[in-house]
Design a protein around this motif. Structure first.
Motif, PDB file in Angstrom:
ATOM      1  N   LEU A  43      50.938  50.640  39.545  1.00  0.00           N
ATOM      2  CA  LEU A  43      51.803  49.499  39.223  1.00  0.00           C
ATOM      3  C   LEU A  43      51.899  48.548  40.409  1.00  0.00           C
ATOM      4  CD1 LEU A  43      54.665  51.186  37.163  1.00  0.00           C
ATOM      5  CD2 LEU A  43      52.859  49.678  36.328  1.00  0.00           C
ATOM      6  N   LYS A  44      51.997  49.161  41.591  1.00  0.00           N
ATOM      7  CA  LYS A  44      52.072  48.354  42.803  1.00  0.00           C
ATOM      8  C   LYS A  44      50.787  47.523  42.957  1.00  0.00           C
ATOM      9  CE  LYS A  44      52.645  48.725  47.766  1.00  0.00           C
ATOM     10  NZ  LYS A  44      52.181  49.596  48.834  1.00  0.00           N
ATOM     11  N   PHE A  45      49.668  48.193  42.707  1.00  0.00           N
ATOM     12  CA  PHE A  45      48.368  47.534  42.826  1.00  0.00           C
ATOM     13  C   PHE A  45      48.266  46.359  41.843  1.00  0.00           C
ATOM     14  CE2 PHE A  45      44.077  47.162  41.035  1.00  0.00           C
ATOM     15  CZ  PHE A  45      43.387  46.728  42.157  1.00  0.00           C
ATOM     16  N   LEU A  46      48.797  46.587  40.642  1.00  0.00           N
ATOM     17  CA  LEU A  46      48.695  45.555  39.606  1.00  0.00           C
ATOM     18  C   LEU A  46      49.795  44.495  39.733  1.00  0.00           C
ATOM     19  CD1 LEU A  46      47.899  47.896  36.569  1.00  0.00           C
ATOM     20  CD2 LEU A  46      46.313  46.293  37.641  1.00  0.00           C
ATOM     21  N   GLY A  47      50.779  44.775  40.609  1.00  0.00           N
ATOM     22  CA  GLY A  47      51.885  43.839  40.776  1.00  0.00           C
ATOM     23  C   GLY A  47      52.822  43.844  39.583  1.00  0.00           C
ATOM     24  N   LEU A  48      52.983  45.014  38.969  1.00  0.00           N
ATOM     25  CA  LEU A  48      53.859  45.117  37.805  1.00  0.00           C
ATOM     26  C   LEU A  48      55.130  45.890  38.163  1.00  0.00           C
ATOM     27  CD1 LEU A  48      51.227  46.042  35.074  1.00  0.00           C
ATOM     28  CD2 LEU A  48      52.339  43.829  35.386  1.00  0.00           C
ATOM     29  N   GLU A  49      56.202  45.555  37.477  1.00  0.00           N
ATOM     30  CA  GLU A  49      57.474  46.250  37.671  1.00  0.00           C
ATOM     31  C   GLU A  49      57.468  47.580  36.923  1.00  0.00           C
ATOM     32  OE1 GLU A  49      60.569  45.095  39.249  1.00  0.00           O
ATOM     33  OE2 GLU A  49      59.052  43.897  40.302  1.00  0.00           O
ATOM     34  N   SER A  50      57.055  47.471  35.659  1.00  0.00           N
ATOM     35  CA  SER A  50      57.068  48.675  34.821  1.00  0.00           C
ATOM     36  C   SER A  50      55.963  48.567  33.777  1.00  0.00           C
ATOM     37  CB  SER A  50      58.419  48.800  34.117  1.00  0.00           C
ATOM     38  OG  SER A  50      58.568  47.715  33.229  1.00  0.00           O
ATOM     39  N   ALA A  51      55.769  49.655  33.061  1.00  0.00           N
ATOM     40  CA  ALA A  51      54.756  49.648  32.001  1.00  0.00           C
ATOM     41  C   ALA A  51      55.262  50.488  30.845  1.00  0.00           C
ATOM     42  CB  ALA A  51      53.459  50.216  32.534  1.00  0.00           C
ATOM     43  N   LYS A  52      54.722  50.182  29.660  1.00  0.00           N
ATOM     44  CA  LYS A  52      55.111  50.956  28.475  1.00  0.00           C
ATOM     45  C   LYS A  52      54.699  52.411  28.654  1.00  0.00           C
ATOM     46  CE  LYS A  52      54.623  47.484  24.889  1.00  0.00           C
ATOM     47  NZ  LYS A  52      53.562  46.929  24.044  1.00  0.00           N
ATOM     48  N   LYS A  53      53.514  52.556  29.205  1.00  0.00           N
ATOM     49  CA  LYS A  53      52.957  53.897  29.288  1.00  0.00           C
ATOM     50  C   LYS A  53      51.892  53.904  30.389  1.00  0.00           C
ATOM     51  CE  LYS A  53      50.774  57.200  26.140  1.00  0.00           C
ATOM     52  NZ  LYS A  53      50.009  57.287  24.889  1.00  0.00           N
ATOM     53  N   VAL A  54      51.791  55.005  31.088  1.00  0.00           N
ATOM     54  CA  VAL A  54      50.712  55.155  32.063  1.00  0.00           C
ATOM     55  C   VAL A  54      50.008  56.483  31.804  1.00  0.00           C
ATOM     56  CG1 VAL A  54      50.117  55.386  34.498  1.00  0.00           C
ATOM     57  CG2 VAL A  54      51.916  53.796  33.819  1.00  0.00           C
ATOM     58  N   ILE A  55      48.693  56.404  31.663  1.00  0.00           N
ATOM     59  CA  ILE A  55      47.917  57.630  31.458  1.00  0.00           C
ATOM     60  C   ILE A  55      47.209  57.951  32.757  1.00  0.00           C
ATOM     61  CG2 ILE A  55      45.945  58.635  30.243  1.00  0.00           C
ATOM     62  CD1 ILE A  55      46.814  56.560  27.958  1.00  0.00           C
ATOM     63  N   TYR A  56      47.455  59.152  33.273  1.00  0.00           N
ATOM     64  CA  TYR A  56      46.778  59.562  34.512  1.00  0.00           C
ATOM     65  C   TYR A  56      45.998  60.844  34.283  1.00  0.00           C
ATOM     66  CZ  TYR A  56      45.912  61.051  39.301  1.00  0.00           C
ATOM     67  OH  TYR A  56      45.299  61.460  40.454  1.00  0.00           O
ATOM     68  N   LYS A  57      44.707  60.741  34.418  1.00  0.00           N
ATOM     69  CA  LYS A  57      43.861  61.933  34.372  1.00  0.00           C
ATOM     70  C   LYS A  57      43.555  62.257  35.825  1.00  0.00           C
ATOM     71  CE  LYS A  57      43.456  62.534  29.969  1.00  0.00           C
ATOM     72  NZ  LYS A  57      43.965  63.749  29.343  1.00  0.00           N
ATOM     73  N   THR A  58      44.063  63.366  36.298  1.00  0.00           N
ATOM     74  CA  THR A  58      44.036  63.698  37.721  1.00  0.00           C
ATOM     75  C   THR A  58      42.683  63.425  38.367  1.00  0.00           C
ATOM     76  OG1 THR A  58      45.627  65.399  37.202  1.00  0.00           O
ATOM     77  CG2 THR A  58      44.633  65.483  39.397  1.00  0.00           C
ATOM     78  N   GLY A  59      42.730  62.545  39.346  1.00  0.00           N
ATOM     79  CA  GLY A  59      41.538  62.249  40.128  1.00  0.00           C
ATOM     80  C   GLY A  59      40.511  61.395  39.410  1.00  0.00           C
ATOM     81  N   LYS A  60      40.745  61.120  38.128  1.00  0.00           N
ATOM     82  CA  LYS A  60      39.726  60.429  37.338  1.00  0.00           C
ATOM     83  C   LYS A  60      40.061  58.959  37.123  1.00  0.00           C
ATOM     84  CE  LYS A  60      36.497  63.357  36.159  1.00  0.00           C
ATOM     85  NZ  LYS A  60      36.763  64.519  35.330  1.00  0.00           N
ATOM     86  N   ILE A  61      41.247  58.721  36.559  1.00  0.00           N
ATOM     87  CA  ILE A  61      41.567  57.357  36.151  1.00  0.00           C
ATOM     88  C   ILE A  61      43.072  57.189  35.954  1.00  0.00           C
ATOM     89  CG2 ILE A  61      41.490  57.661  33.617  1.00  0.00           C
ATOM     90  CD1 ILE A  61      39.385  54.987  34.451  1.00  0.00           C
ATOM     91  N   ILE A  62      43.527  55.966  36.199  1.00  0.00           N
ATOM     92  CA  ILE A  62      44.905  55.607  35.840  1.00  0.00           C
ATOM     93  C   ILE A  62      44.812  54.427  34.887  1.00  0.00           C
ATOM     94  CG2 ILE A  62      47.207  54.981  36.676  1.00  0.00           C
ATOM     95  CD1 ILE A  62      46.140  55.727  39.534  1.00  0.00           C
ATOM     96  N   ASN A  63      45.287  54.617  33.682  1.00  0.00           N
ATOM     97  CA  ASN A  63      45.252  53.524  32.707  1.00  0.00           C
ATOM     98  C   ASN A  63      46.682  53.085  32.416  1.00  0.00           C
ATOM     99  OD1 ASN A  63      44.429  51.646  30.879  1.00  0.00           O
ATOM    100  ND2 ASN A  63      43.769  53.111  29.309  1.00  0.00           N
ATOM    101  N   VAL A  64      46.962  51.815  32.703  1.00  0.00           N
ATOM    102  CA  VAL A  64      48.321  51.289  32.531  1.00  0.00           C
ATOM    103  C   VAL A  64      48.389  50.493  31.232  1.00  0.00           C
ATOM    104  CG1 VAL A  64      50.100  49.812  33.534  1.00  0.00           C
ATOM    105  CG2 VAL A  64      48.618  51.182  35.028  1.00  0.00           C
ATOM    106  N   ILE A  65      49.325  50.895  30.372  1.00  0.00           N
ATOM    107  CA  ILE A  65      49.545  50.154  29.131  1.00  0.00           C
ATOM    108  C   ILE A  65      50.802  49.314  29.352  1.00  0.00           C
ATOM    109  CG2 ILE A  65      49.711  50.337  26.611  1.00  0.00           C
ATOM    110  CD1 ILE A  65      47.333  51.868  27.866  1.00  0.00           C
ATOM    111  N   ALA A  66      50.606  48.021  29.505  1.00  0.00           N
ATOM    112  CA  ALA A  66      51.751  47.165  29.831  1.00  0.00           C
ATOM    113  C   ALA A  66      52.460  46.705  28.560  1.00  0.00           C
ATOM    114  CB  ALA A  66      51.278  45.966  30.622  1.00  0.00           C
TER     115      ALA A  66
END
Length: 798
Positions: A775-798
């Motif tokens: 979120l910090k990287f994207l400059g967002l305050e919050s997101a509806k949902k964040v999917i984190y697959k350990t070590g693989k990917i972070i997908n932010v659903i805003a």
RNA sequence: GCCCGAAUGGCGGAAUGGCAGACGCGACGGACUUAAAAUCCGUUUGUGGCAACACAGUGUCGGUUCAAGUCCGACUUCGGGCACCA
């Protein structure tokens, strides 16, 4: 580097030390790695040999370094038509040309630097091998798996011999391309059909390419259906095979194959002349004419009628060559409404076409309708779905005693008699009093005489050799004759993998206990073109020998790998007529076998193959020179303590990552990626670029990692590193997982599934930490949902 | 006709559903050199832009999914096998 010089230096040393010898005391660690042995046709090894043998050797060397005791023998499938045809053309005796070719190829195979154990070499044309091929034939005969019968066979008029079903390609001889004709002859058959079901089921248990298994399944062609017995008006009966018993009510005529034995009996006088003429015409046709699907269907009415057992209806009996004598019962029930062939035939000859199956949703009312649906106009099965209707009809037929469920196979018995000279003589004596008498085992081998006129005469060459053919009957002592034919060469190759570990056994074909230890072959590598021939025959022979008690395993080849085809530089199949043949010697003589092999490793996906490109070869030489330079540099820094701990950690990461991938890749026959990983490690070493002990350690690991691919070069560099023992005896490097752990890793960040960049986080960071970083990287305050697959990917659903 | 495979930059080819194009070739640029070769270091999917960046992109069209080269459905082309198998 002078690759050629290096190679001969080490090759001499290895041969003197017998470094590739199989250690019989270590069978607990044995891996039997086998390449399909070669046919000594030409004088030189071709690119396909290199690709098959050279790269499989890379795999074998890896296994050795991983601590396995690898059994990797080599030999020659030396009998066969090409040598004989060559002899007919040139007058050079097949034995002489074959032996000469073998000598040449042996030399080239040794120069390949492959780790074959030559102590176990076999040549199928030598009496101490074919003695046991004959022994095998006799065992099959004793156990009822070989029989002589009069049968329609595929006759190649040009080769003047019978060929197996599997050797007929598009109606033509696989060897010479002549149109194959059908002929009735007394022939020896091996009863592979007895094993049809097991050959089918066994496929589920072996690690073979799916494609090959599918080909074997289709070739065996198991077809479950039913048999229906039709009584003839005026007496007698015959059976038909069908997979669509549910359409029996729609049967409006029946058809016999022209060769069906009943045809002569039932033909009425009025029809006799027409039928006779038709039969003659059918016999004259080659298989290619006869089975052509574009040809218009023909047939003749016999004048006879049969009774449909399900409804008592009288239907005419026809003869037509679209019915094959060799499949099912050689007779079919014709249901023109639901079979395209019957439909075409019925239309032409004005026979009734009556619908008995409707589509389930009523959508399709075109005839012929060959899909499954619902029975109509069919009495007690009306309304039933096709599959249920089949069962119901077959049950009713069984009650009536007029048929029932039945399974047929497309697979035919394997015809093995060849009317040729250059093969293993069939060890059978034909006695006018005793009939077929097998040659007593003590009299084996039945030696193939040298001085024989093998020019084609339509008869077996051996038949004309009086001193060979005339023999006393072993049973009654009277005058008798040897079987004049030789065995199909596929018989020789159907059991050679059993002989290899027993190559020096003069007492037996193979020792049961020893063979049970050494077999099955762990990894078998060869071309896919043998899918329905050699690979099927070998499985059959293994199962037959098991049932005779000679061995105790079910399948000869646990894992099978097919190498792809290397095409000419033009992307087309290499052929003399195209003039696009690549001769490996042209490159091996300049760059040496290691460079050439590594090129073959790198330039193709092994199982796919692809076009040859000479440009890749110097680039591999360049790469190996690059390796030599960095290794040389590292040797200077052998005792120097590394200064930069962070850089060392990076280098060690690269070393261990390569170790992790390289062995696994070679083990999976993914040679191209294995080489890519080696190149990456080399690049990392150049990046490190400090002559110290860390670089030296990396060099040593790199040399070991590449040793299976370029054994000579690795051995040379290993020696330069100060070692006296062979690198090939080193343990293949394993990955130290600890060295792969990083304090921070780069993880990609997606916004709504779209890649936006990466963030650095700890590898074991929890979802909240990862989410916050993203979120910090994207400059967002919050997101509806964040999917984190350990070590693989972070997908932010805003 | 039926049954299998395959389709990714200029090329060979990589990618357990998770940054498409690893690695190499070729091309371009730089360093070294009087110069060239060799070597070392870069750049290299396309379009737009000076740029950061934006958009498009794995044969075609749809679908599933937070996410598709990858899974599903239909098709196209190529390769292989079988083919009047009832």
């Amino acid at each position: 580097m002078d690759y050629i010089k290096i190679e001969s230096k080490w090759r001499k040393k290895w041969e003197a030390e017998k470094i590739d010898s199989f250690d019989k005391s270590r069978t607990d660690k044995k891996k039997y790695v086998l390449e399909m042995f070669s046919y000594p046709s030409g004088a030189n090894l071709h690119l396909g040999h290199w690709y098959n043998f050279g790269l499989t050797d890379v795999y074998a060397r890896l296994l050795r370094m991983q601590g396995y005791e690898v059994f990797q023998p080599m030999g020659f499938d030396a009998f066969g038509l090409p040598a004989e045809n060559y002899a007919i053309k040139t007058g050079i005796h097949p034995k002489d040309s074959t032996e000469k070719n073998i000598r040449t190829m042996e030399g080239q195979l040794r120069n390949m630097g492959a780790s074959f154990d030559w102590d176990y070499e076999i040549k199928t044309c030598e009496p101490d091998y074919y003695k046991w091929t004959q022994w095998l034939f006799l065992q099959l005969y004793k156990h009822g798996l070989a029989e002589e019968k009069l049968a329609p066979v595929n006759w190649c008029p040009s080769c003047s011999t019978v060929i197996a079903n599997e050797q007929v390609v598009d109606g033509c001889c696989e060897r010479c391309g002549s149109v194959v004709v059908r002929k009735e002859m007394r022939q020896w058959f091996l009863k592979i059909t007895k094993y049809a079901d097991e050959l089918l089921e066994g496929l589920d248990k072996i690690d073979w390419p799916e494609k090959t298994k599918t080909m074997q399944r289709n070739w065996i062609g198991k077809s479950q259906g039913g048999e229906v017995e039709f009584d003839l008006v005026g007496g007698g009966s015959f059976k038909v095979f069908t997979t669509r018993a549910d359409t029996l009510f729609g049967c409006s005529y029946v058809v016999l194959a022209p060769e069906h034995p009943l045809v002569d009996k039932i033909t009425t006088d009025k029809q006799r002349a027409a039928i006779e003429e038709y039969k003659v015409r059918a016999a004259q046709q080659s298989d290619i004419d006869r089975t052509s699907t574009v040809k218009e269907k023909t047939g003749v009415f016999t004048g006879a009628y049969a009774i449909n057992p399900i409804n008592g209806r009288k239907v005419p009996v026809w003869v037509a060559d679209y019915v094959l004598a060799t499949y099912g019962t050689g007779a079919v029930m014709a249901v023109p409404s639901h079979d395209t062939r019957d439909f075409e035939f019925a239309q032409k000859y004005g026979l009734p076409i009556e619908r008995v199956v409707a589509s389930a949703d009523g959508s399709n009312d075109d005839l012929p309708f060959t899909d499954y649906g619902v029975a109509v106009n069919s009495d007690f099965i009306n309304g039933m779905k096709t599959s249920d209707a089949k069962t119901a009809i077959l049950e009713r037929l069984a009650q009536l005693g007029k048929g029932g469920a039945k399974t047929t196979y497309r697979l035919r018995d394997w015809s093995v008699s060849r009317q040729r000279y250059w093969g293993a003589p069939i060890p059978i004596i034909h006695c006018p009093h005793c009939g077929i008498v097998p040659v007593p085992e003590k009299d084996l081998p039945v030696e193939l005489p040298y001085d024989v006129d093998f020019h084609p005469s339509g008869k077996s060459p051996l038949a004309g050799k009086e001193s060979y053919i005339n023999v006393k009957c072993p049973k009654c002592g009277g005058d008798a004759k040897r079987d004049p034919d030789t065995l199909d060469t596929f018989v020789c190759s159907s059991w050679y993998y059993l002989r290899y570990p027993n190559a020096t056994n003069a007492e037996k074909a193979f020792d049961t206990a020893w063979t049970d230890k050494m077999l099955p072959v762990d990894t078998y590598v060869g071309g896919a073109e043998h899918a329905c021939m050699h690979l099927l025959y070998a499985r059959f022979i293994t199962k037959a020998l098991r049932d005779m008690g000679y061995l105790h395993f079910d399948e000869p080849f646990t894992k099978l790998v097919h190498q792809g085809t290397i095409l000419g530089p033009d992307g087309k199949r290499m052929s003399k007529t195209r003039g696009n043949i690549i001769n490996p010697d042209d490159y091996v003589s300049v760059y040496g076998s290691d460079v050439f092999k590594m090129y073959l490793c790198f330039a193709f996906s092994y199982t796919e193959g692809g076009p040859f490109s000479k440009d890749g070869i110097p680039s591999i030489a360049k790469y190996l020179d690059r390796v030599e330079r960095i290794v040389t540099k590292s040797i200077e820094g052998k005792g120097v303590k590394p200064a930069d701990g962070k850089k060392v950690a990076e280098l060690e990461y690269a070393v261990n990552y390569t170790a992790k991938c390289c062995g696994a890749d070679i083990g999976n026959f993914s040679f191209n990626t294995a080489v890519a990983r080696l190149m990456e490690l080399t690049n990392a070493m150049y990046k490190y670029d400090v002559a110290d002990s860390a670089l030296f350690a990396a060099s040593e690991t790199l040399i070991k990692l590449m040793a299976p691919i370029v054994p000579h070069i690795a051995e040379e560099l290993w020696e330069r590193c100060g070692h006296t023992a062979s690198v090939l005896k080193e343990k293949y490097p394993e990955c130290d997982e600890k060295k792969l752990i990083k304090s921070e890793i780069e993880v990609p960040v997606q916004l709504l599934g779209k890649f936006k960049g990466t963030v650095m986080i700890a590898p074991d960071a929890d979802e909240a930490t990862a989410s916050a970083a993203a979120l910090k990287f994207l400059g967002l305050e919050s997101a509806k949902k964040v999917i984190y697959k350990t070590g693989k990917i972070i997908n932010v659903i805003a």
